[in-house]
Design a protein around this motif. Sequence first.
Motif, mmCIF file in Angstrom:
data_model
loop_
_atom_site.group_PDB
_atom_site.id
_atom_site.type_symbol
_atom_site.label_atom_id
_atom_site.label_comp_id
_atom_site.label_asym_id
_atom_site.label_seq_id
_atom_site.Cartn_x
_atom_site.Cartn_y
_atom_site.Cartn_z
ATOM 1 N N LYS A 90 0.913 -1.143 0.016
ATOM 2 C CA LYS A 90 -0.032 0.130 0.085
ATOM 3 C C LYS A 90 0.905 1.316 -0.049
ATOM 4 O O LYS A 90 1.931 1.374 0.724
ATOM 5 N N SER A 119 0.807 5.544 0.005
ATOM 6 C CA SER A 119 0.333 6.922 -0.091
ATOM 7 C C SER A 119 1.259 7.997 -0.315
ATOM 8 O O SER A 119 2.217 7.949 0.006
ATOM 9 N N GLN A 145 -3.841 5.884 -1.891
ATOM 10 C CA GLN A 145 -4.174 6.699 -0.677
ATOM 11 C C GLN A 145 -3.514 7.839 -1.011
ATOM 12 O O GLN A 145 -2.409 8.082 -1.544
ATOM 13 N N THR A 201 -2.241 11.166 1.717
ATOM 14 C CA THR A 201 -2.258 11.687 3.251
ATOM 15 C C THR A 201 -2.179 13.202 3.045
ATOM 16 O O THR A 201 -1.137 13.849 2.637
ATOM 17 N N GLU A 256 -8.589 6.858 -1.127
ATOM 18 C CA GLU A 256 -8.685 6.942 0.187
ATOM 19 C C GLU A 256 -7.856 7.953 0.939
ATOM 20 O O GLU A 256 -6.758 8.353 0.700
ATOM 21 N N HIS A 262 -6.370 10.055 4.227
ATOM 22 C CA HIS A 262 -5.861 10.116 5.596
ATOM 23 C C HIS A 262 -5.603 11.594 6.015
ATOM 24 O O HIS A 262 -4.891 12.099 4.963
ATOM 25 N N ARG A 273 -10.287 8.184 6.587
ATOM 26 C CA ARG A 273 -10.152 6.474 7.134
ATOM 27 C C ARG A 273 -8.881 6.422 7.970
ATOM 28 O O ARG A 273 -8.872 5.346 8.529
#
Length: 389
Positions: free
Chosen positions: A2, A4, A29, A31, A100, A102, A159
């Motif tokens: 994964k 980000s 993802q 951030t 996604e 964060h 998330r």
Amino acid sequence: MKTSAFLYPWDVNGDPEAASRIAGLGIRQVTLASAYHSTRALTPRHPRHRIVTAEHAAVLYPVDESRWEGRRIRPYAAGSWAEGDAYGAAAAELADAGLEVHTWVVLAHNSRMGAEHPSTSVVNVYGDRYPWAPCIAQPGTRDYLVDLATEAAVRPGARGTELESLGWYGLAHLHAHDKIGGVGFGDAGQYLMSLCFCAVCLDGYAEQGLDGRELAAAVRGALEPVWRGAPSDGGWAGVEKLLGAGAAGATRVWRDGVARTLQEAAVSAVRAAAPGGFQVLLHADPVSYHCGANAGVDPRHILSVADGVVVPCTGGAGLLTPFAEAAREDSVLAANFTVVSGMGGRPGALAADAERAASLGATELRLYHAGLASDGDLRAVGAAVAGLG
């Protein structure tokens, strides 16, 4: 693995192609900064601007006034660089592109707070205040940081979160037009110059059996050879050599305890406010006496508190090893690589660096920073991510 990428809201807001460009890198993802320190940043592809100057530390969303009303220390709103709910607007666009999101929350690093509330700052052994470095031992500061962590981390739709600078800040900090490189403090000298001598910390040292005046005199005496050019390296052994093992150990017991309990309180508060499955990571250094954005931690302790850590790996992935040795089966160990060539990154070597990090225990990757990177850097990142599968 994964992956980000870090982003600021101003990388996305006002650029209709930004979210799809990031998704096109093959990552899933982002951030996204929700509370951030002052900075000057490039936006190389933005249709409206190319330089963003964030003049002071600020939250990038509207605060909950019921939480902060009447409090002396509270978050600052952003100026024109991120007005209104800049975070929320950017997060919505990124989510619509299938990413996604964060949150990225900077905590104990705030020069404006130090300027307006000088008593909150770390005070070194010579009486100099570090306005960029709030003393995390002070009760009012701790309450502020825990509430800021909670509010800035748990934004609608997020998330998970990554908490940066959740620990001691000290001397090492690029502040304005920085001109402190004339003396080589080394690891040991940095520690001594980062010790706080505010009233709360003096009481804390006393709890460890240290007389504040005697400790200050000993620290100044230990630093005298450093000011004259003597080396002060050698890690913790160097600190003990300069200050004496007993006094050095007592200061570390106090400071480690302050950081640990703050980290526990902040993570617990975030979890209590977050929905189920919300991931909480800390930007961390496995040497507990280190200061800065990557807070010094004890690996075993922090992995029992948070879901995992984000570890700086641009200069090599060796800092992952202590965390890997302490990790649980479900611990997240995210290797953080700078992918901006002009900032020392190696985007062309990202695939090899990621493979090396995985061999040392990394379970995820972080890319710093997709908004700052050139077109060429992003092409290299996209190729590397595609190769990682």
